[in-house]
Design a protein around this motif. Structure first.
Motif, PDB file in Angstrom:
ATOM      1  N   ASP A 217      41.793  70.176  57.015  1.00  9.17           N
ATOM      2  CA  ASP A 217      42.978  69.705  56.303  1.00  9.17           C
ATOM      3  C   ASP A 217      43.883  68.825  57.153  1.00  9.17           C
ATOM      4  OD1 ASP A 217      42.324  70.997  53.922  1.00  9.17           O
ATOM      5  OD2 ASP A 217      43.385  72.837  54.464  1.00  9.17           O
ATOM      6  N   ASN A 218      43.809  68.969  58.487  1.00  6.78           N
ATOM      7  CA  ASN A 218      44.786  68.303  59.342  1.00  6.78           C
ATOM      8  C   ASN A 218      44.188  67.304  60.336  1.00  6.78           C
ATOM      9  OD1 ASN A 218      47.569  69.773  58.823  1.00  6.78           O
ATOM     10  ND2 ASN A 218      45.984  71.351  58.806  1.00  6.78           N
ATOM     11  N   TYR A 219      43.059  67.632  60.925  1.00  7.92           N
ATOM     12  CA  TYR A 219      42.466  66.771  61.954  1.00  7.92           C
ATOM     13  C   TYR A 219      40.942  66.688  61.768  1.00  7.92           C
ATOM     14  CZ  TYR A 219      46.956  67.407  64.337  1.00  7.92           C
ATOM     15  OH  TYR A 219      48.289  67.441  64.662  1.00  7.92           O
ATOM     16  N   PRO A 220      40.461  66.188  60.617  1.00  5.48           N
ATOM     17  CA  PRO A 220      39.020  66.225  60.359  1.00  5.48           C
ATOM     18  C   PRO A 220      38.210  65.243  61.209  1.00  5.48           C
ATOM     19  CG  PRO A 220      40.151  65.050  58.608  1.00  5.48           C
ATOM     20  CD  PRO A 220      41.216  65.640  59.477  1.00  5.48           C
ATOM     21  N   ASN A 221      38.829  64.200  61.714  1.00  2.57           N
ATOM     22  CA  ASN A 221      38.141  63.226  62.576  1.00  2.57           C
ATOM     23  C   ASN A 221      36.895  62.644  61.924  1.00  2.57           C
ATOM     24  OD1 ASN A 221      40.110  63.868  64.392  1.00  2.57           O
ATOM     25  ND2 ASN A 221      38.751  64.714  65.956  1.00  2.57           N
ATOM     26  N   GLY A 222      36.899  62.543  60.609  1.00  2.22           N
ATOM     27  CA  GLY A 222      35.748  61.991  59.908  1.00  2.22           C
ATOM     28  C   GLY A 222      34.538  62.898  59.890  1.00  2.22           C
ATOM     29  N   GLN A 223      34.726  64.162  60.281  1.00  3.30           N
ATOM     30  CA  GLN A 223      33.607  65.107  60.390  1.00  3.30           C
ATOM     31  C   GLN A 223      33.681  66.193  59.298  1.00  3.30           C
ATOM     32  OE1 GLN A 223      31.040  64.980  62.777  1.00  3.30           O
ATOM     33  NE2 GLN A 223      31.894  62.935  63.071  1.00  3.30           N
ATOM     34  N   GLU A 224      34.119  65.818  58.103  1.00  2.79           N
ATOM     35  CA  GLU A 224      34.281  66.799  57.026  1.00  2.79           C
ATOM     36  C   GLU A 224      32.964  67.505  56.696  1.00  2.79           C
ATOM     37  OE1 GLU A 224      37.637  63.833  56.432  1.00  2.79           O
ATOM     38  OE2 GLU A 224      35.521  63.770  57.037  1.00  2.79           O
ATOM     39  N   ASP A 225      31.856  66.761  56.672  1.00  2.00           N
ATOM     40  CA  ASP A 225      30.572  67.371  56.326  1.00  2.00           C
ATOM     41  C   ASP A 225      30.154  68.412  57.361  1.00  2.00           C
ATOM     42  OD1 ASP A 225      30.435  65.859  54.060  1.00  2.00           O
ATOM     43  OD2 ASP A 225      29.033  64.371  54.869  1.00  2.00           O
ATOM     44  N   LEU A 226      30.344  68.094  58.635  1.00  2.00           N
ATOM     45  CA  LEU A 226      30.016  69.068  59.676  1.00  2.00           C
ATOM     46  C   LEU A 226      30.838  70.337  59.497  1.00  2.00           C
ATOM     47  CD1 LEU A 226      29.476  68.503  63.440  1.00  2.00           C
ATOM     48  CD2 LEU A 226      31.218  70.133  62.716  1.00  2.00           C
ATOM     49  N   LEU A 227      32.132  70.188  59.236  1.00  2.00           N
ATOM     50  CA  LEU A 227      33.011  71.353  59.085  1.00  2.00           C
ATOM     51  C   LEU A 227      32.597  72.200  57.881  1.00  2.00           C
ATOM     52  CD1 LEU A 227      36.401  69.570  59.834  1.00  2.00           C
ATOM     53  CD2 LEU A 227      35.265  71.253  61.303  1.00  2.00           C
ATOM     54  N   LEU A 228      32.297  71.547  56.763  1.00  2.00           N
ATOM     55  CA  LEU A 228      31.875  72.289  55.575  1.00  2.00           C
ATOM     56  C   LEU A 228      30.561  73.016  55.823  1.00  2.00           C
ATOM     57  CD1 LEU A 228      32.761  69.661  52.833  1.00  2.00           C
ATOM     58  CD2 LEU A 228      33.826  71.903  53.103  1.00  2.00           C
ATOM     59  N   ASN A 229      29.625  72.350  56.482  1.00  2.00           N
ATOM     60  CA  ASN A 229      28.337  72.992  56.766  1.00  2.00           C
ATOM     61  C   ASN A 229      28.517  74.201  57.681  1.00  2.00           C
ATOM     62  OD1 ASN A 229      26.777  71.293  55.189  1.00  2.00           O
ATOM     63  ND2 ASN A 229      26.448  69.817  56.835  1.00  2.00           N
ATOM     64  N   MET A 230      29.416  74.093  58.652  1.00  2.00           N
ATOM     65  CA  MET A 230      29.676  75.239  59.530  1.00  2.00           C
ATOM     66  C   MET A 230      30.258  76.414  58.742  1.00  2.00           C
ATOM     67  SD  MET A 230      31.153  73.774  63.146  1.00  2.00           S
ATOM     68  CE  MET A 230      31.292  75.434  63.826  1.00  2.00           C
ATOM     69  N   MET A 231      31.148  76.127  57.810  1.00  2.00           N
ATOM     70  CA  MET A 231      31.716  77.203  56.988  1.00  2.00           C
ATOM     71  C   MET A 231      30.618  77.923  56.218  1.00  2.00           C
ATOM     72  SD  MET A 231      35.080  75.268  55.451  1.00  2.00           S
ATOM     73  CE  MET A 231      35.856  73.974  56.424  1.00  2.00           C
ATOM     74  N   HIS A 232      29.705  77.156  55.659  1.00  2.00           N
ATOM     75  CA  HIS A 232      28.593  77.766  54.923  1.00  2.00           C
ATOM     76  C   HIS A 232      27.711  78.599  55.846  1.00  2.00           C
ATOM     77  CE1 HIS A 232      29.130  76.023  50.931  1.00  2.00           C
ATOM     78  NE2 HIS A 232      29.461  74.883  51.518  1.00  2.00           N
ATOM     79  N   LYS A 233      27.444  78.090  57.042  1.00  2.00           N
ATOM     80  CA  LYS A 233      26.616  78.845  57.993  1.00  2.00           C
ATOM     81  C   LYS A 233      27.272  80.169  58.340  1.00  2.00           C
ATOM     82  CE  LYS A 233      25.106  74.606  60.282  1.00  2.00           C
ATOM     83  NZ  LYS A 233      25.231  73.851  61.558  1.00  2.00           N
ATOM     84  N   LEU A 234      28.572  80.137  58.553  1.00  2.00           N
ATOM     85  CA  LEU A 234      29.279  81.366  58.899  1.00  2.00           C
ATOM     86  C   LEU A 234      29.174  82.382  57.773  1.00  2.00           C
ATOM     87  CD1 LEU A 234      32.439  79.798  60.546  1.00  2.00           C
ATOM     88  CD2 LEU A 234      30.807  81.303  61.696  1.00  2.00           C
ATOM     89  N   LYS A 235      29.326  81.939  56.553  1.00  2.00           N
ATOM     90  CA  LYS A 235      29.237  82.858  55.420  1.00  2.00           C
ATOM     91  C   LYS A 235      27.839  83.434  55.277  1.00  2.00           C
ATOM     92  CE  LYS A 235      29.961  83.253  50.432  1.00  2.00           C
ATOM     93  NZ  LYS A 235      30.683  84.536  50.478  1.00  2.00           N
ATOM     94  N   ILE A 236      26.837  82.598  55.413  1.00  2.00           N
ATOM     95  CA  ILE A 236      25.456  83.052  55.270  1.00  2.00           C
ATOM     96  C   ILE A 236      25.084  84.071  56.343  1.00  2.00           C
ATOM     97  CG2 ILE A 236      23.035  82.318  55.417  1.00  2.00           C
ATOM     98  CD1 ILE A 236      24.424  81.686  52.779  1.00  2.00           C
ATOM     99  N   THR A 237      25.553  83.857  57.563  1.00  2.00           N
ATOM    100  CA  THR A 237      25.204  84.767  58.657  1.00  2.00           C
ATOM    101  C   THR A 237      26.167  85.941  58.758  1.00  2.00           C
ATOM    102  OG1 THR A 237      26.505  83.422  60.220  1.00  2.00           O
ATOM    103  CG2 THR A 237      24.153  82.927  60.026  1.00  2.00           C
TER     104      THR A 237
END
Length: 672
Positions: A217-237
């Motif tokens: 929300d504040n400092y995505p640095n153009g890496q929104e997809d990486l951040l979203l994928n990490m969130m999904h990985k955390l939930k899955i594991t």
């Protein structure tokens, strides 16, 4: 597991595997404000007279154990993250916990000493980040690297809000964000390689996801997809909270002797407290609204089977049912408060705000001494002694757990409890998503300075003794007109509102919020929120007593014995409390009578959450009864339909948070 929960988890797994994930974060119902925008006022902050203790809460907390443990407490006193050498430091969470609470305490209490402590700690951590991006005491060691307690948002959200949003030092904010991004890149690789997670990390995956969402929300640095994928990985594991909270799987009684299908840590009290928000966190990146329904049901089931009249729930290490002698951990209290605030901001249901306010004004102060130099590990609804307990009512916690001290049972609550008050204050106001309106969520005395949409500068001052008064006077100055909202708690009876000294009208809340059209200039709002005395049914035919946000208890007269005193800091003491008067009473609910005292000079005594100082009391007719004691340390279950053994007497009930020994779940009888 329930069909709806298992399908939700399975659908997410399939979506991640085939790459069909949400492309953005779903918006929250309400937006939080930067740290320091909302500040405590009145009894939450003021001093009575020079040389006296300040009124609860932030300046007392800053002057107490929270503000001084960096000077002497081994877990946070050294240059590294823990300083401690016990086995408990294996997961290295002490520094993160401490920083999490002390950053907002220092800012809101305007305490330069605490701000200096947190600044030094932050600089040390950043200076010692290694070339791989790892942050923590494992740098330059052979220790295994676990994301817990690195996946806490504690080193991230508070420091950035404090250092970045104030614009006091943008270069420092840039440095912090750069360090975070190095760590995120490393953590992403670790997740891909199935590294860095053990059961504690898996149980608390939503904490790391929260951090990633804040960065998104504040400092995505153009890496929104990486951040979203990490969130999904955390939930899955991570732990499947949708299945843990499912009716078919959730424990309906105390958990000793039961086997969890998800492992014991799924029923660990603090894990549950943090996990309450997990489905709301994941909803933001899955955009699966079913998860909000599961989060709501999970909240309800926890309090249905383990809830406390103080607002918290029972877990003396693990979920502990409804018995009044079982314990509630201090860490669990403050984590439940934060989870409830997050749930309210995502979902907007009044029940979350109501319960957070009840926890804050009851369970939190009850487990701290008035000067906040000593704390419990576990509090009890019926607590007739605070001492080394033999026998011990807590099957999986130590006999020292309800002593008030520096480190009874485990040290986690010493370093973690300071987050409670400042996060409650910081979340007392929120913004609507369009940033055009301000919402007053948690009632109490505050000052707010915010800039709304269209460059509308707004200042709010709330003058009140709430929860020790029913009246709040709010003065608002605004550059432009806007709509102001204030929460009307569910316990309010015949509430009224008057604007600019006009006639009082009944409040008319929608989803718990009453709206006022504020014009440019100055607007004065007078809110009166009276409440009736209510009773809550408890096990064994007992009842609990409430009025408004306050739960009431019989404050047992007590003696005090110093069990230990820290050699470096003599104010850090372990205290034993013993009852010095009878507490074995049944009460007649029909005689409950509320008394509203008037504090001198319109101010509360200091510190108000201590014996005999509350202006609000309830009297009730009671009679002595036979009530057994287990050993000499804790009360047995309240006797059902007890016979009086003496003449009726009048006893006074005080707000639960002011009591340290208490009866708050009473047997009943009829005086007529």
């Amino acid at each position: 597991m329930s069909t709806i929960a298992s399908l939700a988890h399975l659908s997410l797994f399939v979506a991640v595997c085939v790459g069909q994930t949400a492309s953005r974060l779903a918006p929250k119902k309400y937006l939080s404000l930067p740290l320091g925008t909302v500040k405590p006022a009145g009894w939450l902050s003021d001093r009575v007279n020079p040389g006296q203790l300040s009124l609860l809460c932030l300046k007392v907390q800053a002057a107490g154990l929270a503000g001084h443990q960096r000077e002497f407490y081994n877990y946070v006193s050294d240059g590294d993250w823990t300083g401690g050498s016990s086995a408990y430091s294996d997961l290295e969470e002490a520094g993160s916990y401490w920083f999490n609470g002390l950053v907002p305490t220092g800012v809101l209490a305007n305490d330069a000493s605490i701000q200096n402590q947190t600044q030094q700690f932050l600089e040390y951590v950043l200076d010692h980040q290694d070339s791989t991006g790892w942050i923590g005491p494992e740098v330059n060691t052979t220790k295994a690297r676990y994301l817990w307690g690195r996946l806490l948002p504690h080193l991230i959200d508070p420091s950035i809000v404090c250092l970045g949003e104030t614009k006091a030092d943008p270069s420092q904010a840039d440095r912090v964000v750069g360090a975070i991004w190095k760590f995120i890149q490393l953590a992403n690789t670790m997740l891909d390689n199935d590294e860095g997670l053990e059961d504690w990390g898996r149980s608390r995956w939503e904490e790391f996801a929260l951090t990633l969402q804040w960065i998104y929300d504040n400092y995505p640095n153009g890496q929104e997809d990486l951040l979203l994928n990490m969130m999904h990985k955390l939930k899955i594991t991570g732990f499947p909270w949708e299945d843990i909270f499912a009716e078919a799987n959730f424990p309906k009684t105390a958990t000793e002797g039961l086997t969890s299908p998800f492992g014991d840590l799924a029923w660990h009290g603090v894990n549950v407290a943090e996990g309450l928000k997990a489905l709301a966190v994941s909803y933001r990146f899955t955009q699966n609204k079913t998860e909000l329904d599961i989060a709501s049901a999970g909240w309800d089931i926890v309090f249905q089977y383990h809830g406390r009249p103080s607002g918290s729930f029972a877990a003396d290490e693990y979920l502990a049912g409804l018995e009044a002698a079982r314990g509630s951990e201090l860490c669990m209290v403050v984590e439940t408060m934060f989870s409830g605030s997050y749930l309210y901001q995502v979902i907007g249901d009044l029940k979350y705000a109501d319960r957070v306010e009840r926890i804050t004004y009851n369970a939190l102060p009850a487990t701290l001494t008035g000067d906040m130099w000593s704390r419990q590990y576990l509090q009890q609804q019926n607590q007739i002694a605070a001492k080394n307990m033999n026998p011990d009512p807590f099957p999986r916690d130590g006999s020292y757990s309800n002593v008030f001290g520096l480190e009874p049972n485990y040290p986690c609550c010493t370093v973690n409890h300071p987050q409670g008050w400042p996060k409650f204050i910081s979340n007392a106001f929120v913004l609507t998503p369009d940033k055009r309106s301000l919402v007053h969520v948690y009632l109490g005395p505050y000052s707010v300075n915010a800039t709304l949409a269209n460059n509308n500068h707004v200042a709010v001052t709330v003058d009140t003794l709430y929860p020790f008064s029913d009246t709040l006077t709010t003065t608002i100055t605004a550059d432009k007109p806007f709509k102001y909202y204030v929460r009307i708690p569910s316990w309010t009876s015949n509430g009224t509102v008057a604007v600019n000294n006009g006639a009082a009208h009944p409040v008319s809340p929608s989803n718990g919020l009453h709206s006022v059209a504020v014009e440019a200039g100055t607007t004065k709002i007078t809110l009166n929120l009276p409440a009736e005395i209510t009773t809550e049914e408890r096990p064994h035919g007992a009842i609990a007593v409430h009025r408004g946000p306050l739960h009431y208890a019989y404050d047992i007269p007590r003696s005090q014995t110093v069990l230990a005193r820290n050699t470096q800091q003599p104010l850090a003491v372990d205290l034993e409390f013993d009852a010095t008067a009878a507490w074995q009473y049944a009460i007649d609910p029909s005689t409950l009578t509320f008394h509203a005292g008037t504090p001198e000079s319109g101010k509360l005594p200091s510190p108000v959450f201590d014996s005999g100082l509350s202006p609000f009391t309830i009297s009730v007719t009671a009679c002595p009864i036979v009530w057994d004691v287990a050993g000499d340390t804790f009360a047995s279950a309240p006797p059902e339909s007890p016979a009086c053994t003496g003449s009726p007497v009048n006893i006074t009930l005080s707000p639960y948070g002011t009591t340290k020994l208490r009866i708050s779940e009473f047997p009943v009888y009829s005086a007529t």
